[in-house]
Design an enzyme around this catalytic site. Structure first.
Site, PDB file in Angstrom:
ATOM      1  N   ASN A 395       0.812  -1.218   0.000  1.00  0.00           N
ATOM      2  CA  ASN A 395       0.000   0.000   0.000  1.00  0.00           C
ATOM      3  C   ASN A 395       0.846   1.269   0.000  1.00  0.00           C
ATOM      4  OD1 ASN A 395      -1.933   1.989   0.391  1.00  0.00           O
ATOM      5  ND2 ASN A 395      -3.128   0.784   1.816  1.00  0.00           N
ATOM      6  N   ASP A 396       1.525   1.540   1.079  1.00  0.00           N
ATOM      7  CA  ASP A 396       2.220   2.813   1.232  1.00  0.00           C
ATOM      8  C   ASP A 396       3.342   3.009   0.216  1.00  0.00           C
ATOM      9  OD1 ASP A 396       0.651   3.502   3.498  1.00  0.00           O
ATOM     10  OD2 ASP A 396       1.876   2.175   4.725  1.00  0.00           O
ATOM     11  N   VAL A 397       4.002   1.923  -0.203  1.00  0.00           N
ATOM     12  CA  VAL A 397       5.147   2.050  -1.112  1.00  0.00           C
ATOM     13  C   VAL A 397       4.721   2.243  -2.566  1.00  0.00           C
ATOM     14  CG1 VAL A 397       6.643   0.714   0.405  1.00  0.00           C
ATOM     15  CG2 VAL A 397       5.356  -0.459  -1.390  1.00  0.00           C
ATOM     16  N   THR A 398       3.400   2.267  -2.823  1.00  0.00           N
ATOM     17  CA  THR A 398       2.894   2.530  -4.173  1.00  0.00           C
ATOM     18  C   THR A 398       2.015   3.774  -4.183  1.00  0.00           C
ATOM     19  OG1 THR A 398       0.946   1.123  -3.815  1.00  0.00           O
ATOM     20  CG2 THR A 398       2.922   0.070  -4.728  1.00  0.00           C
ATOM     21  N   ALA A 436       0.734   3.034   7.436  1.00  0.00           N
ATOM     22  CA  ALA A 436       1.118   4.398   7.765  1.00  0.00           C
ATOM     23  C   ALA A 436      -0.088   5.277   8.063  1.00  0.00           C
ATOM     24  CB  ALA A 436       1.925   5.011   6.630  1.00  0.00           C
TER      25      ALA A 436
END
Length: 467
Positions: A395-398, A436
């Protein structure tokens, strides 16, 4: 055993530790690296035991400790799922930190037993500084690792917990510790209360340093705590005049610090802010905001049809894949696509998952070829040439907000630019925010289709549709 032979064996042990680190730098040589490390530690332990005078009672305690500790470790290693590996690593770091505190205390109270007593039976001033430093770093590692474990294990919120005036509190605690160390050194080791005040203050500092750091930044925290444990061991290596402990601690401390620096650079974060506990600061944007539009929902059959007719598919794994244990089903999906003539690659973000290398370990467990796995800097430019990007729990890294929204808590963090592909399939349990607590606008883009559900079941359904 003579001192010269012991020194030679410790040197061999140190070389094996260096070879272990070199082996662990690549998935292909990681197992060999582990074997080098195990051999080096075995040599160090046996050498140390042969250098001391053992009676039946002491030998029984040592053997009993090895059996109990080794037995517990073996049971945990066999039972622990890969999803719980990050919190297990954090828990192990806490044990290393507490071990450093206990060894420092033992050296303070019985220096003669370690062969480090001065002329009058006490410790040298420099030795007092070293063991104080080792105990302080060990205590910070212990309490900080406990907090990291609680965040990773879900025992407390993964969101940053901002204490009022936390930087001033940390400075005051650090100053108090410095005064107590100076007092202990001036007393020649007699003011043992100062030692325990140093340790208690360090335990508090470990909490205040880690609590403000958000869950999405835990990979960096785990790496940094690993570094702390190494420096604690190195400090005690000086005190105890033990070469193996010094070399091992220095290797762990330096490698952990270097890894933390590399990860901070990959996330466009300040390395100093990690050390000072300011890594978890958030912006004023709607970090946990609601929906930003209407998401297009798809099915396994939709994904299978599009990917089967694609020329290039890039798979982006994340923690959701780890939770669902979907790596084997994902590997099967990739194999089916390759048999259909589709070019398949895997894209790994440096902080995907909950610890450094988490995704690489999971993919290796599923026998994914190493040459199909690419890091962010090597594959980001390829997303625009991909027909499909298959995001499975990352999720957060994209999140494009890292590039588009200056008010976002993750703004400036390099991310995998998956939205540049023609089609994005995003496997996730729901449209909720990631670890996050930041909403991902990628869910609502025109070229994104959400595949809501368990990652493993979704991959298995896609495989059935592909057959």
């Amino acid at each position: 055993m003579s001192a010269n032979i012991a020194a030679l064996l410790y040197l061999v042990s140190g070389v094996l530790f260096i070879l272990a680190l070199r082996g662990l730098s690549s998935p292909e040589s990681a197992r060999q690296g582990n074997l080098f490390g195990m051999a080096g530690m075995a040599i160090a332990i046996i050498t140390t035991l042969m250098m001391i005078q053992l009676n039946a009672g002491i030998l029984a305690m040592i053997v009993g400790g090895i059996i109990v500790g080794g037995g517990i470790g073996a049971i945990i290693a066999r039972r622990i799922p890969m999803t719980a590996m990050p919190q297990l690593v954090a828990a192990f770091h806490s044990l290393v930190g507490m071990a450093a505190v206990l060894v420092a205390a033992a050296a303070l109270y019985a220096p003669g037993a370690f062969g480090i007593a001065g002329e009058h039976g006490g410790l040298h001033t420099l030795s007092l500084f070293e063991l104080s430093l080792g105990s302080a770093i060990g205590a910070i590692t212990f309490s900080g690792s406990v907090i990291a474990f609680a965040k990773l294990n879900g025992n407390m919120s993964g969101a940053p917990i901002m204490l009022p005036a936390r930087h001033m509190i940390n400075i005051m605690i650090g100053g108090f510790m410095a005064i107590m160390i100076a007092f202990l050194m001036a007393s020649g080791g007699d003011a043992k209360t100062a030692f325990w005040l140093i340790t208690i203050a360090a335990l508090v500092l470990g909490v205040t340093l880690i609590i403000p750091i958000g869950g999405a930044d835990m990979p960096v925290v785990v790496s940094m705590l690993n570094s702390y444990s190494g420096w604690a061991a190195a400090a005690l290596g000086f005190t105890l005049e033990n070469t193996a402990l010094l070399v091992t601690g220095a290797l762990v401390g330096s490698s952990g610090a270097i890894l933390s620096y590399i990860m901070c650079k990959a996330m466009n974060r300040s390395f100093i802010s990690v050390i000072l506990g300011g890594f978890g600061e958030t912006g004023e944007s709607a970090a946990a905001g609601g929906d930003q539009g209407n998401a297009k929902l798809g099915s396994a059959a939709d994904a299978a049809f599009v990917m089967k007719n694609a020329g290039k598919v890039i798979i982006v794994p994340g923690y959701g894949m780890a939770v669902a244990q979907a790596q084997h089903a994902l590997k099967e999906m990739a194999d089916i696509l390759k048999n259909e003539g589709v070019d398949v690659a895997y894209a790994i973000h440096p902080v995907a998952g909950r610890m450094p290398g988490h995704m690489n370990v999971l993919l290796a467990e599923a026998n994914v070829p190493y040459d199909e796995v690419f890091e962010l800097e090597d594959i980001n430019s390829d997303f625009s040439n991909a027909d499909v990007v298959f995001v499975i729990g990352a999720n957060d890294v994209t999140n494009p907000a890292a590039e588009d929204d200056p008010g976002s808590p993750i703004y400036g963090m390099p991310v995998l630019q998956v939205w540049k592909a023609k089609t994005v399939f995003f496997v996730k349990r729901s449209l909720a925010t990631g670890y996050a607590g930041v909403q991902n606008p990628l869910f609502f883009r025109d070229n994104t289709m959400m595949l809501l559900g368990d990652a493993k079941k979704m991959a298995e359904e896609i495989n059935k549709s592909l057959d």
